[in-house]
Design an enzyme around this catalytic site. Structure first.
Site, PDB file in Angstrom:
ATOM      1  N   LEU A  36      -7.403 -30.192  -0.500  1.00  0.00           N
ATOM      2  CA  LEU A  36      -8.884 -29.792  -0.880  1.00  0.00           C
ATOM      3  C   LEU A  36      -8.934 -28.252  -0.548  1.00  0.00           C
ATOM      4  CD1 LEU A  36     -10.355 -32.958   0.745  1.00  0.00           C
ATOM      5  CD2 LEU A  36      -9.540 -32.493  -1.515  1.00  0.00           C
ATOM      6  N   GLY A  39     -13.963 -25.659  -3.240  1.00  0.00           N
ATOM      7  CA  GLY A  39     -14.553 -26.130  -4.471  1.00  0.00           C
ATOM      8  C   GLY A  39     -14.756 -27.610  -4.353  1.00  0.00           C
ATOM      9  N   HIS A  40     -13.647 -28.251  -3.727  1.00  0.00           N
ATOM     10  CA  HIS A  40     -13.955 -29.797  -3.431  1.00  0.00           C
ATOM     11  C   HIS A  40     -15.229 -30.109  -2.297  1.00  0.00           C
ATOM     12  CE1 HIS A  40      -9.408 -29.815  -4.472  1.00  0.00           C
ATOM     13  NE2 HIS A  40      -9.983 -30.513  -5.178  1.00  0.00           N
ATOM     14  N   SER A 189      -6.136 -26.212  -6.441  1.00  0.00           N
ATOM     15  CA  SER A 189      -4.929 -26.338  -5.386  1.00  0.00           C
ATOM     16  C   SER A 189      -3.555 -25.704  -5.856  1.00  0.00           C
ATOM     17  CB  SER A 189      -4.707 -27.796  -5.470  1.00  0.00           C
ATOM     18  OG  SER A 189      -5.922 -28.561  -5.218  1.00  0.00           O
ATOM     19  N   ARG A 190      -3.616 -25.536  -6.925  1.00  0.00           N
ATOM     20  CA  ARG A 190      -2.177 -24.793  -7.593  1.00  0.00           C
ATOM     21  C   ARG A 190      -2.364 -23.227  -7.139  1.00  0.00           C
ATOM     22  NH1 ARG A 190      -2.641 -28.797 -11.918  1.00  0.00           N
ATOM     23  NH2 ARG A 190      -0.754 -30.176 -11.594  1.00  0.00           N
TER      24      ARG A 190
END
Ligand code: PAF
Length: 280
Positions: A36, A39-40, A189-190
């Site tokens: 996370l 953004g999440h 996440s990447r």
């Protein structure tokens, strides 16, 4: 808020959510694959504004990864995720793979429309079938009133809107705005796969999207603007999978000046594939 409950079985999930529903509470679901970031967290806060109880699912969904993709190395920092959600989410649902895909599992949601417009689907042909299947499972398990997704995955959001409409699913979908680093790079996440220098360099993607959107708003033709944008990214050492102006709703190519346009890009920087988009 009471402590965030963590459950990994559908039966336990249903007990909690069923209790809330029975008490007349409105339920929001934020589906995630963990790792996370802000953004999440912003989606969870938005969910809280639309519901009494917020469920966050953390599940790295194998069916949306192709055999050549990063399923095994996808980050799974569960303890950090749990802490990030503490005091924000009411329940974290983090099932093992065999709970979501039980022995003999053989049902998939077949997607078309915005899932077959030759953007992400051109490079990840089985991806949206996997996304739609897992999201449909989560909708059946949680039965949320509202579900929230990031606008960064714009094609994914359009695919899910279509699925909900086609299958008469009684859930409202909301898209949360893309959260960006100060450089403009969309949080993902990447991004963990990028080193410091690559992270700075990757900001060119959003700068290019922005200047293309401004060009189109100022009256330049989408085709010429997008061709120039593609060239900027290629020259900056990105391997561009697509850089396209599409109908914002159907995601089909359009030359109709009455239709709202949305610009979408996928580009690889060394070994990391990044996507982003912007409304015109
Ligand atoms: O956007 C994601 O993180 C995933 O595609 C989703 C919606 C959680 C389904 O696995």
């Amino acid at each position: 808020m009471s402590a965030t409950q963590v459950v990994d079985r559908v039966v336990t999930l249903r007990e909690s959510v069923g209790g809330w529903r029975g008490a007349g509470q409105r339920i929001a679901l934020v589906p995630t694959m963990g790792a996370l970031h802000e953004g999440h967290v912003s989606l969870v806060r938005l969910a809280k504004a639309h519901a009494d109880k917020v469920v966050v699912s953390i599940f790295v969904n194998p069916t949306q990864f192709a055999p050549t993709e990063d399923l095994a190395k996808y980050p799974r920092p569960f303890e950090a995720d749990r802490q990030a959600l503490s005091g924000l989410a009411d329940l974290i649902f983090s099932p093992p793979v065999e709970e979501m895909y039980r022995p003999g599992d053989s049902t998939r949601i077949q997607v078309a429309g915005p899932a077959t417009v030759r953007l992400e689907d051109r490079f990840r042909p089985t991806h949206f079938e996997g996304v739609a299947t897992v999201v449909a499972k989560l909708f059946h398990q949680v039965q949320p009133d509202v579900a929230l997704f990031g606008e960064k995955d714009y094609q994914q959001f359009r695919v899910l809107v279509q699925m909900v409409q086609d299958l008469h699913m009684p859930v409202e979908l909301l898209a949360g705005p893309t959260i960006r680093a100060p450089s403009g790079l969309a949080l993902s996440s990447r991004n963990r796969y990028l080193d410091e220098e690559e992270r700075e360099h990757a900001a060119i993607i959003y700068q290019t999207l922005r200047s293309c959107a401004e060009g189109i708003r100022a009256g330049d033709t989408p085709a010429s603007v997008m061709e120039a944008g593609f060239a900027v990214l290629s020259k900056a050492d990105f391997h561009v999978d697509y850089f396209e102006a599409r109908d914002a709703e159907t995601l089909m190519p359009t030359e109709d000046p009455e239709r709202a346009l949305h610009l979408l890009v996928a580009a690889r920087l060394n070994t990391t594939r990044l996507i982003d988009n912007i409304a015109v």
